[in-house]
Scaffold this motif. Structure first.
Motif, PDB file in Angstrom:
ATOM      1  N   LEU A 139       0.831  -1.206   0.000  1.00 27.10           N
ATOM      2  CA  LEU A 139       0.000   0.000   0.000  1.00 27.10           C
ATOM      3  C   LEU A 139       0.863   1.253   0.000  1.00 27.10           C
ATOM      4  CD1 LEU A 139      -2.797  -1.157   2.451  1.00 27.10           C
ATOM      5  CD2 LEU A 139      -2.961  -0.890  -0.035  1.00 27.10           C
ATOM      6  N   ASP A 153       1.907   1.985  -3.356  1.00 31.27           N
ATOM      7  CA  ASP A 153       0.756   2.081  -4.258  1.00 31.27           C
ATOM      8  C   ASP A 153       0.656   0.869  -5.183  1.00 31.27           C
ATOM      9  OD1 ASP A 153      -1.596   3.374  -4.973  1.00 31.27           O
ATOM     10  OD2 ASP A 153      -0.645   4.327  -6.706  1.00 31.27           O
ATOM     11  N   ARG A 209      -1.524  -1.562  -5.278  1.00 30.75           N
ATOM     12  CA  ARG A 209      -2.840  -2.004  -4.814  1.00 30.75           C
ATOM     13  C   ARG A 209      -3.255  -3.336  -5.429  1.00 30.75           C
ATOM     14  NH1 ARG A 209      -5.665   2.205  -2.750  1.00 30.75           N
ATOM     15  NH2 ARG A 209      -7.631   1.588  -3.665  1.00 30.75           N
ATOM     16  N   ASP A 210      -2.911  -3.559  -6.689  1.00 29.11           N
ATOM     17  CA  ASP A 210      -3.262  -4.833  -7.322  1.00 29.11           C
ATOM     18  C   ASP A 210      -2.557  -5.992  -6.627  1.00 29.11           C
ATOM     19  OD1 ASP A 210      -4.970  -3.674  -9.152  1.00 29.11           O
ATOM     20  OD2 ASP A 210      -3.470  -3.580 -10.742  1.00 29.11           O
ATOM     21  N   LEU A 268     -10.130  -2.184  -1.158  1.00 29.17           N
ATOM     22  CA  LEU A 268      -9.120  -1.840  -2.169  1.00 29.17           C
ATOM     23  C   LEU A 268      -9.730  -1.733  -3.559  1.00 29.17           C
ATOM     24  CD1 LEU A 268      -6.003  -3.955  -1.203  1.00 29.17           C
ATOM     25  CD2 LEU A 268      -6.155  -1.476  -1.353  1.00 29.17           C
ATOM     26  N   ARG A 269     -10.612  -2.643  -3.885  1.00 29.28           N
ATOM     27  CA  ARG A 269     -11.177  -2.673  -5.236  1.00 29.28           C
ATOM     28  C   ARG A 269     -12.247  -1.605  -5.461  1.00 29.28           C
ATOM     29  NH1 ARG A 269      -8.771  -6.774  -7.875  1.00 29.28           N
ATOM     30  NH2 ARG A 269      -8.241  -8.672  -6.744  1.00 29.28           N
ATOM     31  N   LEU A 282      -7.924   1.278   5.812  1.00 32.45           N
ATOM     32  CA  LEU A 282      -7.051   0.197   5.342  1.00 32.45           C
ATOM     33  C   LEU A 282      -6.061  -0.220   6.430  1.00 32.45           C
ATOM     34  CD1 LEU A 282      -6.270   1.334   1.694  1.00 32.45           C
ATOM     35  CD2 LEU A 282      -7.557  -0.687   2.380  1.00 32.45           C
TER      36      LEU A 282
END
Length: 105
Positions: free
Chosen positions: A27, A30, A32-33, A65-66, A78
């Motif tokens: 995180l 960045d 995120r995926d 996240l999504r 988060l």
């Protein structure tokens, strides 16, 4: 607990105990995926083993996240949820390795 199940729990912990730390790193970068994929794998493994609280927390984090794949999700939420996930994994480790367990970590 049956020995085979305990061994599977140990393997789950070996595989996923550090995931909250990795999530924080992903995180911060960045990625995120990567974080979402990590959570998806944990969710599936936890659900398979009947670890509903862990599976649910991983699912909630993945959904958070999504919800905003290109923008910032609520960073505080988060981190708070990641801390909760870490606490659940720690508690599982204590139960699995506690008195009466047939195997240590």
């Amino acid at each position: 607990m049956p020995d085979r199940y305990v061994r599977l729990l140990h393997r789950f912990l070996e595989t996923h105990a550090a995931d909250p730390r990795h999530l924080e790193e992903e995180l911060a970068l960045d990625r995120r995926d990567d974080a979402a994929r990590r959570l998806h794998r944990m969710k599936g493994a936890a659900a398979t083993l009947g670890l509903q609280a862990i599976a649910s927390e991983a699912a909630d984090l993945e959904a958070l996240l999504r919800q905003s794949p290109d923008g910032p999700a609520d960073a505080h939420a988060l981190h708070e949820r990641t801390d909760h996930l870490a606490a659940l994994l720690l508690a599982l480790g204590q139960v699995v390795s506690g008195p009466g367990s047939s195997q240590g970590t």
